[in-house]
Write an enzyme that holds these catalytic residues in place. Sequence first.
Site, PDB file in Angstrom:
ATOM      1  N   SER A  19       0.856  -1.191   0.000  1.00 56.66           N
ATOM      2  CA  SER A  19       0.000   0.000   0.000  1.00 56.66           C
ATOM      3  C   SER A  19       0.885   1.232   0.000  1.00 56.66           C
ATOM      4  O   SER A  19       2.047   1.180   0.424  1.00 56.66           O
ATOM      5  CB  SER A  19      -0.904   0.009   1.243  1.00 56.66           C
ATOM      6  OG  SER A  19      -1.561   1.264   1.400  1.00 56.66           O
ATOM      7  N   TYR A  73      -1.801  -0.337  10.380  1.00 55.78           N
ATOM      8  CA  TYR A  73      -1.999  -0.752   8.981  1.00 55.78           C
ATOM      9  C   TYR A  73      -0.732  -0.466   8.169  1.00 55.78           C
ATOM     10  O   TYR A  73      -0.261  -1.309   7.399  1.00 55.78           O
ATOM     11  CB  TYR A  73      -3.193  -0.018   8.388  1.00 55.78           C
ATOM     12  CG  TYR A  73      -3.479  -0.365   6.947  1.00 55.78           C
ATOM     13  CD1 TYR A  73      -4.097  -1.555   6.605  1.00 55.78           C
ATOM     14  CD2 TYR A  73      -3.117   0.507   5.919  1.00 55.78           C
ATOM     15  CE1 TYR A  73      -4.362  -1.875   5.284  1.00 55.78           C
ATOM     16  CE2 TYR A  73      -3.372   0.201   4.598  1.00 55.78           C
ATOM     17  CZ  TYR A  73      -3.997  -0.986   4.284  1.00 55.78           C
ATOM     18  OH  TYR A  73      -4.250  -1.301   2.967  1.00 55.78           O
TER      19      TYR A  73
END
Length: 590
Positions: A462, A475
Amino acid sequence: MADWHRFNVRGDGVELAAFSYGLPGETTPGKPVVLLVHGWPDSHHLWDLVAPQLAEHYRVYAYDTRGFGESDRPAQVAAYRLDTLAADMFAVARAVNSAGKTHIVAHDWGSVQAWETVTTEGADDAIASFTSVSGPNLDFLGEWARGKLANPTPSNIAQALSQVASSAYTAFFQVPVASDAFFRAFGSDKVWTEFLHFIEGTPRENATFGPTLRDDMINGLKLYRANIRGKLASPKPRPTRVPVLEIVNDHDIALRPAIYERTHTHAANLWRKRTTTGHWLPYTNPDYLATTAIEFIDAIENGASGTPNTIDRAHVTGPAGDLIGKLAVVTGAGSGIGRETAYALADLGAEVVLADIDLAAAEATATDCKGKGVLATAYRLDVSNTGAVTEFADQVRNLHGVADIVVNNAGIALAGSALAATDEQVDRLFDINLRGVISGSRAFGRQMVERGAGGHIVNLASAAAFTPSRDLGLYSSSKAGVLMFSESLRAELAEHKIGVTAICPGIVHTNITSNAQFAGAADEDATREKVDGFYAKRNFTPDRVAADIVAAIRKNKAVVPVTPEAEVGYRVYRFFPWASRIGARHKLAD
């Protein structure tokens, strides 16, 4: 040397040295017959590591083509025209199997000769199948080149120039005095062994040459002088009904994959397998070549492949996508980026194996992929369970074969305060996002290494991996782990020609945001709705990420920031890290 036993066959005006693997009396009557045909500058010893594996299933023969090894060496260049060489091949096929059809496995100029043979009228009465390795039909090649030049688009010109560059050595081979002198000076076993090792990593111990290598190098140049200019200048392509398997090697030093794109217009029964292997497959990857040939020959003999679907998915019925014959595994394939990636891979001809914790969603994706004309199978998989991932990889290998492409996409989101998150939330996040990627990469990567034919692993990281945020600390950590693991694994697997890519999307609207948890939020539902709404307005759809994944596989990219904000964030973090740290203080839901 392998257990070869010589006998003579009268070819078209020459004596050909033919060989059985094992004494003829040791072979079992009734087994299919396989004839192995070498190219330049080899002899029948090219097959020393392949023949023993084939001999477990078939009666195996080989021969030194005219001008090579122990066969006669005509002095005239005209004696090496392809029609004469095809007559030799028919003579050997009749000698080793007078009452039935023979399966041909051929490499380099042996494959060029076999193409001439199988496109000769009546070939399907004598030839049961043809496995072609690194050797095109010269008439097809001439037609392809003329077609590219007749339609000079940038893509066509680039493909033509790429092949011209790869084939530049053939111009030197046309000059008798210079090329003959070169190989007289440098045509030793040691030099050729080191060349193969340098060019494509051929294990030195695999390079098994006969005592005539230097003479074969020099005399074999007549093949180039007798055929290339005439065939390419005035191609006369003919069709064949013989079943053909083309093994296309992406790292072939001499032949670019694009030249095979029109074979289907002349071969009525065509299969194709494309891998990240090199030109001298019989030396460098003999196990892979033997396994592939056995699967194909068994499929032709029995109507079904030895390993389910490995040959079925390689059947070419029209213009073939880049990934026809390949097996792709996608986790998290029930929705979002995983689903769109499955669609993109299916559009290019790959068989897809789709895994998701929601089996019904994966089955829906599989149904759509089948509608694109490819094989597709769905499985339930919880990637947080390392044992389950390992069992899944074994199941895929046993039922579908070794995967060529693996996309570790499954993931979840956890936003909010790192301090407020529960231990259970943290464990689940890292078990899925990081450990699941590591488990999938390890399980499938081991299989790719063992097979020895390359592959590609794609791991979904990501932009958060390099964009610190006060609300995405956990995350971001899980995705940063994916990024660094992928970069490190890429280095480890490079020697095995296995690519590893980390895909780093930014703001992409998928259901991961609508299912995200927000640790410490006063009103989690309201926060989730606000964030999801922002992602929806951004309107960067998962199919665009899938397109970048396919491009990354084709070009073997290491790290791919996908969205514009990911591109910017990647560079800011590298060159202006202080700016990233200041930006990290901004709240996600503001």
